[in-house]
Design a protein around this motif. Structure first.
Motif, PDB file in Angstrom:
ATOM      1  N   VAL A  71       2.186 -10.990 -14.216  1.00  0.00           N
ATOM      2  CA  VAL A  71       3.099 -10.807 -13.601  1.00  0.00           C
ATOM      3  C   VAL A  71       3.603 -12.247 -12.793  1.00  0.00           C
ATOM      4  CG1 VAL A  71       2.500  -8.584 -12.779  1.00  0.00           C
ATOM      5  CG2 VAL A  71       1.802 -10.436 -11.322  1.00  0.00           C
ATOM      6  N   PHE A  72       2.673 -13.091 -12.851  1.00  0.00           N
ATOM      7  CA  PHE A  72       3.279 -14.501 -12.228  1.00  0.00           C
ATOM      8  C   PHE A  72       4.160 -15.137 -13.363  1.00  0.00           C
ATOM      9  CE2 PHE A  72      -0.044 -14.155  -8.846  1.00  0.00           C
ATOM     10  CZ  PHE A  72       0.832 -13.766  -7.791  1.00  0.00           C
ATOM     11  N   ALA A  73       3.890 -14.919 -14.563  1.00  0.00           N
ATOM     12  CA  ALA A  73       4.565 -15.585 -15.802  1.00  0.00           C
ATOM     13  C   ALA A  73       5.876 -15.005 -16.161  1.00  0.00           C
ATOM     14  CB  ALA A  73       3.709 -15.713 -16.940  1.00  0.00           C
ATOM     15  N   ASP A  74       6.028 -13.596 -15.880  1.00  0.00           N
ATOM     16  CA  ASP A  74       7.159 -12.867 -16.209  1.00  0.00           C
ATOM     17  C   ASP A  74       7.823 -12.116 -14.991  1.00  0.00           C
ATOM     18  OD1 ASP A  74       8.872 -11.103 -17.355  1.00  0.00           O
ATOM     19  OD2 ASP A  74       7.439 -10.206 -18.591  1.00  0.00           O
ATOM     20  N   PRO A  75       9.058 -12.615 -14.641  1.00  0.00           N
ATOM     21  CA  PRO A  75       9.601 -12.107 -13.499  1.00  0.00           C
ATOM     22  C   PRO A  75       9.872 -10.457 -13.749  1.00  0.00           C
ATOM     23  CG  PRO A  75      10.729 -13.948 -13.977  1.00  0.00           C
ATOM     24  CD  PRO A  75       9.478 -13.800 -15.173  1.00  0.00           C
ATOM     25  N   ALA A  76      10.131 -10.097 -15.062  1.00  0.00           N
ATOM     26  CA  ALA A  76      10.530  -8.459 -14.982  1.00  0.00           C
ATOM     27  C   ALA A  76       9.041  -7.837 -15.003  1.00  0.00           C
ATOM     28  CB  ALA A  76      10.820  -8.497 -16.414  1.00  0.00           C
ATOM     29  N   ALA A  77       7.982  -8.565 -15.354  1.00  0.00           N
ATOM     30  CA  ALA A  77       6.826  -7.914 -15.175  1.00  0.00           C
ATOM     31  C   ALA A  77       6.523  -7.549 -13.558  1.00  0.00           C
ATOM     32  CB  ALA A  77       5.483  -8.600 -16.026  1.00  0.00           C
ATOM     33  N   ARG A  78       6.631  -9.029 -12.924  1.00  0.00           N
ATOM     34  CA  ARG A  78       6.568  -8.648 -11.582  1.00  0.00           C
ATOM     35  C   ARG A  78       7.307  -7.619 -10.876  1.00  0.00           C
ATOM     36  NH1 ARG A  78       8.678 -12.879  -9.776  1.00  0.00           N
ATOM     37  NH2 ARG A  78      10.153 -11.643  -8.261  1.00  0.00           N
ATOM     38  N   ARG A  79       8.714  -7.520 -11.317  1.00  0.00           N
ATOM     39  CA  ARG A  79       9.312  -6.455 -10.832  1.00  0.00           C
ATOM     40  C   ARG A  79       8.704  -5.136 -11.079  1.00  0.00           C
ATOM     41  NH1 ARG A  79      13.396 -10.120 -12.114  1.00  0.00           N
ATOM     42  NH2 ARG A  79      13.935  -9.087 -14.137  1.00  0.00           N
ATOM     43  N   ASP A  80       8.285  -4.914 -12.179  1.00  0.00           N
ATOM     44  CA  ASP A  80       7.757  -3.565 -12.867  1.00  0.00           C
ATOM     45  C   ASP A  80       6.644  -3.327 -11.825  1.00  0.00           C
ATOM     46  OD1 ASP A  80       9.637  -3.347 -14.842  1.00  0.00           O
ATOM     47  OD2 ASP A  80       8.112  -3.948 -16.414  1.00  0.00           O
ATOM     48  N   LEU A  81       5.916  -4.353 -11.437  1.00  0.00           N
ATOM     49  CA  LEU A  81       4.508  -4.283 -10.654  1.00  0.00           C
ATOM     50  C   LEU A  81       5.024  -3.408  -9.372  1.00  0.00           C
ATOM     51  CD1 LEU A  81       1.601  -4.101 -10.053  1.00  0.00           C
ATOM     52  CD2 LEU A  81       1.876  -6.583  -9.584  1.00  0.00           C
ATOM     53  N   GLU A  82       6.173  -4.396  -8.814  1.00  0.00           N
ATOM     54  CA  GLU A  82       6.628  -4.183  -7.423  1.00  0.00           C
ATOM     55  C   GLU A  82       7.104  -2.442  -7.213  1.00  0.00           C
ATOM     56  OE1 GLU A  82       9.130  -7.235  -6.859  1.00  0.00           O
ATOM     57  OE2 GLU A  82       7.445  -8.715  -6.127  1.00  0.00           O
ATOM     58  N   ALA A  83       7.745  -2.227  -8.662  1.00  0.00           N
ATOM     59  CA  ALA A  83       8.230  -0.980  -8.624  1.00  0.00           C
ATOM     60  C   ALA A  83       7.113   0.339  -8.415  1.00  0.00           C
ATOM     61  CB  ALA A  83       9.214  -0.792  -9.740  1.00  0.00           C
ATOM     62  N   ILE A  84       6.229  -0.206  -8.896  1.00  0.00           N
ATOM     63  CA  ILE A  84       5.121   0.858  -8.863  1.00  0.00           C
ATOM     64  C   ILE A  84       4.308   0.865  -7.507  1.00  0.00           C
ATOM     65  CG2 ILE A  84       2.689   1.289  -9.940  1.00  0.00           C
ATOM     66  CD1 ILE A  84       3.729  -0.056 -12.451  1.00  0.00           C
ATOM     67  N   VAL A  85       4.050  -0.408  -7.175  1.00  0.00           N
ATOM     68  CA  VAL A  85       3.207  -0.711  -5.837  1.00  0.00           C
ATOM     69  C   VAL A  85       3.845  -0.326  -4.578  1.00  0.00           C
ATOM     70  CG1 VAL A  85       1.516  -2.426  -4.743  1.00  0.00           C
ATOM     71  CG2 VAL A  85       1.415  -2.339  -7.158  1.00  0.00           C
ATOM     72  N   HIS A  86       5.095  -0.664  -4.452  1.00  0.00           N
ATOM     73  CA  HIS A  86       5.621  -0.652  -3.342  1.00  0.00           C
ATOM     74  C   HIS A  86       6.186   0.846  -2.613  1.00  0.00           C
ATOM     75  CE1 HIS A  86       7.535  -4.940  -3.051  1.00  0.00           C
ATOM     76  NE2 HIS A  86       6.243  -5.071  -3.362  1.00  0.00           N
ATOM     77  N   PRO A  87       6.500   1.615  -3.611  1.00  0.00           N
ATOM     78  CA  PRO A  87       6.599   3.136  -3.301  1.00  0.00           C
ATOM     79  C   PRO A  87       5.257   3.782  -2.613  1.00  0.00           C
ATOM     80  CG  PRO A  87       7.817   2.676  -5.144  1.00  0.00           C
ATOM     81  CD  PRO A  87       6.968   1.549  -5.008  1.00  0.00           C
ATOM     82  N   ALA A  88       4.120   3.410  -3.408  1.00  0.00           N
ATOM     83  CA  ALA A  88       2.870   3.841  -3.054  1.00  0.00           C
ATOM     84  C   ALA A  88       2.376   3.313  -1.609  1.00  0.00           C
ATOM     85  CB  ALA A  88       1.862   3.352  -4.228  1.00  0.00           C
ATOM     86  N   VAL A  89       2.781   2.038  -1.558  1.00  0.00           N
ATOM     87  CA  VAL A  89       2.249   1.159  -0.087  1.00  0.00           C
ATOM     88  C   VAL A  89       3.354   2.157   1.005  1.00  0.00           C
ATOM     89  CG1 VAL A  89       2.486  -0.877   1.182  1.00  0.00           C
ATOM     90  CG2 VAL A  89       1.424  -0.758  -1.044  1.00  0.00           C
ATOM     91  N   TYR A  90       4.544   2.320   0.680  1.00  0.00           N
ATOM     92  CA  TYR A  90       5.405   2.869   1.701  1.00  0.00           C
ATOM     93  C   TYR A  90       4.799   4.398   2.130  1.00  0.00           C
ATOM     94  CZ  TYR A  90       8.568  -0.694   0.616  1.00  0.00           C
ATOM     95  OH  TYR A  90       9.302  -1.795   0.286  1.00  0.00           O
ATOM     96  N   ARG A  91       4.384   5.239   0.966  1.00  0.00           N
ATOM     97  CA  ARG A  91       3.863   6.469   1.244  1.00  0.00           C
ATOM     98  C   ARG A  91       2.459   6.216   2.185  1.00  0.00           C
ATOM     99  NH1 ARG A  91       5.507   7.030  -4.235  1.00  0.00           N
ATOM    100  NH2 ARG A  91       3.354   6.684  -4.988  1.00  0.00           N
ATOM    101  N   ALA A  92       1.608   5.279   1.882  1.00  0.00           N
ATOM    102  CA  ALA A  92       0.526   4.923   2.550  1.00  0.00           C
ATOM    103  C   ALA A  92       0.722   4.765   3.933  1.00  0.00           C
ATOM    104  CB  ALA A  92      -0.404   3.837   1.908  1.00  0.00           C
TER     105      ALA A  92
END
Length: 102
Positions: A71-92
């Motif tokens: 994810v640090f080598a690929d901005p699109a991969a980082r955005r994909d990770l954030e799109a998965i993790v951030h909503p889960a964190v908001y729900r938590a």
């Protein structure tokens, strides 16, 4: 009342959070919650493994050392990770906030 504590690296967030806790202020730590949503058996962990492949450790949790170079080598991969993790964190955060306020 809700207060968000933000800041860059080494700005004292952990110290301030510790002081709040020492004084009995109920606190949520988004970093801790993010680690929790990437534990073994969670919906976010399954989505991360589906998107990024072999990034889980022996317990089934996300191995951040495996995931970081991707994810640090690929901005699109980082955005994909954030799109998965951030909503889960908001729900938590919502779940924990509800418990703190009950």
């Amino acid at each position: 009342m809700r207060v968000a504590l933000t800041g860059g690296i080494a700005t004292g967030k952990s110290h301030v959070l510790g002081e709040f806790r020492r004084r009995g202020v109920p606190c949520l730590d988004a970093d801790d919650l993010a680690h929790g949503v990437m534990a073994g058996g969670t919906e976010a962990t399954a989505a991360i493994a589906e998107r990024f492949g072999d990034v889980l450790d022996a317990s089934g949790a996300v191995d951040r050392r495996k995931l970081a170079p991707i994810v640090f080598a690929d901005p699109a991969a980082r955005r994909d990770l954030e799109a998965i993790v951030h909503p889960a964190v908001y729900r938590a955060i919502d779940r924990k906030s509800t418990r703190l306020n009950s």
